[in-house]
Design a protein around this motif. Sequence first.
Motif, PDB file in Angstrom:
ATOM      1  N   PRO A 110       0.822  -1.209   0.000  1.00 16.36           N
ATOM      2  CA  PRO A 110       0.000   0.000   0.000  1.00 16.36           C
ATOM      3  C   PRO A 110       0.855   1.258   0.000  1.00 16.36           C
ATOM      4  CG  PRO A 110      -0.816  -1.559   1.629  1.00 16.36           C
ATOM      5  CD  PRO A 110       0.495  -2.090   1.139  1.00 16.36           C
ATOM      6  N   GLU A 111       0.382   2.265  -0.701  1.00 20.63           N
ATOM      7  CA  GLU A 111       1.138   3.516  -0.847  1.00 20.63           C
ATOM      8  C   GLU A 111       1.456   4.144   0.495  1.00 20.63           C
ATOM      9  OE1 GLU A 111       1.591   7.716  -0.639  1.00 20.63           O
ATOM     10  OE2 GLU A 111      -0.304   6.710  -0.158  1.00 20.63           O
ATOM     11  N   TYR A 112       0.520   4.051   1.449  1.00 14.97           N
ATOM     12  CA  TYR A 112       0.733   4.759   2.713  1.00 14.97           C
ATOM     13  C   TYR A 112       1.924   4.204   3.489  1.00 14.97           C
ATOM     14  CZ  TYR A 112      -1.264   1.148   5.792  1.00 14.97           C
ATOM     15  OH  TYR A 112      -1.486   0.001   6.507  1.00 14.97           O
ATOM     16  N   LEU A 113       2.223   2.909   3.342  1.00 13.30           N
ATOM     17  CA  LEU A 113       3.378   2.353   4.044  1.00 13.30           C
ATOM     18  C   LEU A 113       4.681   2.940   3.508  1.00 13.30           C
ATOM     19  CD1 LEU A 113       2.369  -1.404   4.452  1.00 13.30           C
ATOM     20  CD2 LEU A 113       2.473   0.362   6.218  1.00 13.30           C
ATOM     21  N   TYR A 114       4.785   3.068   2.204  1.00 16.76           N
ATOM     22  CA  TYR A 114       5.977   3.690   1.631  1.00 16.76           C
ATOM     23  C   TYR A 114       6.014   5.190   1.921  1.00 16.76           C
ATOM     24  CZ  TYR A 114       7.408  -0.494  -0.995  1.00 16.76           C
ATOM     25  OH  TYR A 114       7.858  -1.739  -1.367  1.00 16.76           O
ATOM     26  N   ARG A 115       4.844   5.795   2.077  1.00 12.09           N
ATOM     27  CA  ARG A 115       4.809   7.235   2.418  1.00 12.09           C
ATOM     28  C   ARG A 115       5.363   7.453   3.828  1.00 12.09           C
ATOM     29  NH1 ARG A 115       0.232   9.742   4.568  1.00 12.09           N
ATOM     30  NH2 ARG A 115      -1.078   8.076   3.705  1.00 12.09           N
ATOM     31  N   PHE A 116       5.020   6.572   4.753  1.00  6.39           N
ATOM     32  CA  PHE A 116       5.499   6.712   6.128  1.00  6.39           C
ATOM     33  C   PHE A 116       6.910   6.166   6.321  1.00  6.39           C
ATOM     34  CE2 PHE A 116       0.968   7.250   7.087  1.00  6.39           C
ATOM     35  CZ  PHE A 116       1.036   8.337   7.947  1.00  6.39           C
ATOM     36  N   PHE A 117       7.291   5.217   5.481  1.00  8.84           N
ATOM     37  CA  PHE A 117       8.641   4.633   5.571  1.00  8.84           C
ATOM     38  C   PHE A 117       9.315   4.743   4.206  1.00  8.84           C
ATOM     39  CE2 PHE A 117       6.059   2.162   8.684  1.00  8.84           C
ATOM     40  CZ  PHE A 117       6.705   2.562   9.847  1.00  8.84           C
ATOM     41  N   PRO A 118       9.659   5.966   3.774  1.00 11.52           N
ATOM     42  CA  PRO A 118      10.202   6.146   2.425  1.00 11.52           C
ATOM     43  C   PRO A 118      11.499   5.382   2.179  1.00 11.52           C
ATOM     44  CG  PRO A 118      10.414   8.163   3.728  1.00 11.52           C
ATOM     45  CD  PRO A 118       9.515   7.249   4.493  1.00 11.52           C
ATOM     46  N   GLN A 171       7.557   8.974  16.392  1.00 13.80           N
ATOM     47  CA  GLN A 171       6.774   9.996  15.698  1.00 13.80           C
ATOM     48  C   GLN A 171       5.944   9.384  14.574  1.00 13.80           C
ATOM     49  OE1 GLN A 171       9.985  12.608  14.569  1.00 13.80           O
ATOM     50  NE2 GLN A 171       9.948  13.751  16.485  1.00 13.80           N
ATOM     51  N   THR A 172       6.546   8.476  13.821  1.00 13.51           N
ATOM     52  CA  THR A 172       5.831   7.829  12.710  1.00 13.51           C
ATOM     53  C   THR A 172       4.659   6.994  13.220  1.00 13.51           C
ATOM     54  OG1 THR A 172       7.848   7.768  11.380  1.00 13.51           O
ATOM     55  CG2 THR A 172       6.075   6.273  10.740  1.00 13.51           C
ATOM     56  N   LEU A 173       4.873   6.259  14.298  1.00 12.05           N
ATOM     57  CA  LEU A 173       3.799   5.441  14.856  1.00 12.05           C
ATOM     58  C   LEU A 173       2.639   6.303  15.343  1.00 12.05           C
ATOM     59  CD1 LEU A 173       5.802   2.709  16.803  1.00 12.05           C
ATOM     60  CD2 LEU A 173       4.235   2.310  14.899  1.00 12.05           C
ATOM     61  N   ARG A 177      -0.968   5.883  13.791  1.00 13.25           N
ATOM     62  CA  ARG A 177      -2.064   5.523  14.693  1.00 13.25           C
ATOM     63  C   ARG A 177      -3.251   6.465  14.508  1.00 13.25           C
ATOM     64  NH1 ARG A 177      -2.616   6.593  20.758  1.00 13.25           N
ATOM     65  NH2 ARG A 177      -0.702   7.811  20.554  1.00 13.25           N
ATOM     66  N   ALA A 178      -2.964   7.755  14.379  1.00  4.94           N
ATOM     67  CA  ALA A 178      -4.042   8.725  14.186  1.00  4.94           C
ATOM     68  C   ALA A 178      -4.718   8.545  12.830  1.00  4.94           C
ATOM     69  CB  ALA A 178      -3.486  10.139  14.315  1.00  4.94           C
ATOM     70  N   GLU A 179      -3.914   8.260  11.795  1.00  2.64           N
ATOM     71  CA  GLU A 179      -4.462   8.150  10.442  1.00  2.64           C
ATOM     72  C   GLU A 179      -5.188   6.828  10.213  1.00  2.64           C
ATOM     73  OE1 GLU A 179      -2.529   7.564   6.110  1.00  2.64           O
ATOM     74  OE2 GLU A 179      -2.089   9.516   6.990  1.00  2.64           O
ATOM     75  N   ARG A 180      -4.640   5.746  10.714  1.00  2.00           N
ATOM     76  CA  ARG A 180      -5.178   4.415  10.421  1.00  2.00           C
ATOM     77  C   ARG A 180      -6.123   3.898  11.507  1.00  2.00           C
ATOM     78  NH1 ARG A 180      -4.601   3.928   5.241  1.00  2.00           N
ATOM     79  NH2 ARG A 180      -5.124   1.714   5.535  1.00  2.00           N
TER      80      ARG A 180
END
Length: 229
Positions: A110-118, A171-173, A177-180
């Motif tokens: 999913p795109e969001y995983l690469y967005r959060f972990f570039p 910070q990423t978590l 957490r807020a988004e997902r």
Amino acid sequence: MLEVSGLNVAYGESQVIRDVSLHVAPGEAVAVMGRNGMGKTTLLKSLIGLLPARGGHIRLGGADITRLPSYQRVAQGLAFVPQGRMVFPFLTVEQNILSGAAKSGHRTVPEYLYRFFPVLKDMRQRKAGNLSGGQQQMLAIARALISEPKLLILDEPTEGIQPSIIKEIAQTLNVLRAERGFAIVVSEQVLSFALDLADRFLVIDRGRLVHDEARATLDQDKVRSFLTV
């Protein structure tokens, strides 16, 4: 969301978790603090089903999952990042992430995983064994999150990772957490990481929960006293 009542867990004849009760609300992050050998890892392994309960109940969203095997608990909405990360060293980053996708059915990352972990996107064709400790931890978290859990369980996620990466992961978590919309249970000895992440703090000592306090009123010195030998 998660309700644990009267949980007892043993290794053979040695009882490790003693009558533990706790709750985790939807979207909440809870840190389980304590010294080595106090039962943190045993508690988390019992939540995901790697260790059987001798007594008590574990409920997720009202459903009793106490006797379910791990894969069924994952299907119910739990995800687990073990101590030491346990990535597949000879698989690529992308293959590692997709190995956690059985529940969600994702065929691509999913795109969001690469967005959060570039960094994982940049290294998606690199073998996981060639990553740094911090990068492997990000990979292990991404592999857990692709299952789209209701509750993410992390066991000692800061172990062997440099301080700057530890802060970045916290910070990423928080943003994830807020988004997902998932909750977190994390076992930890590094108080600074837990303070960056957790809403509430539990302290485990000799297999019993001996302290439960919200972050807003946390007595940090009291918690530190349980972390020192």
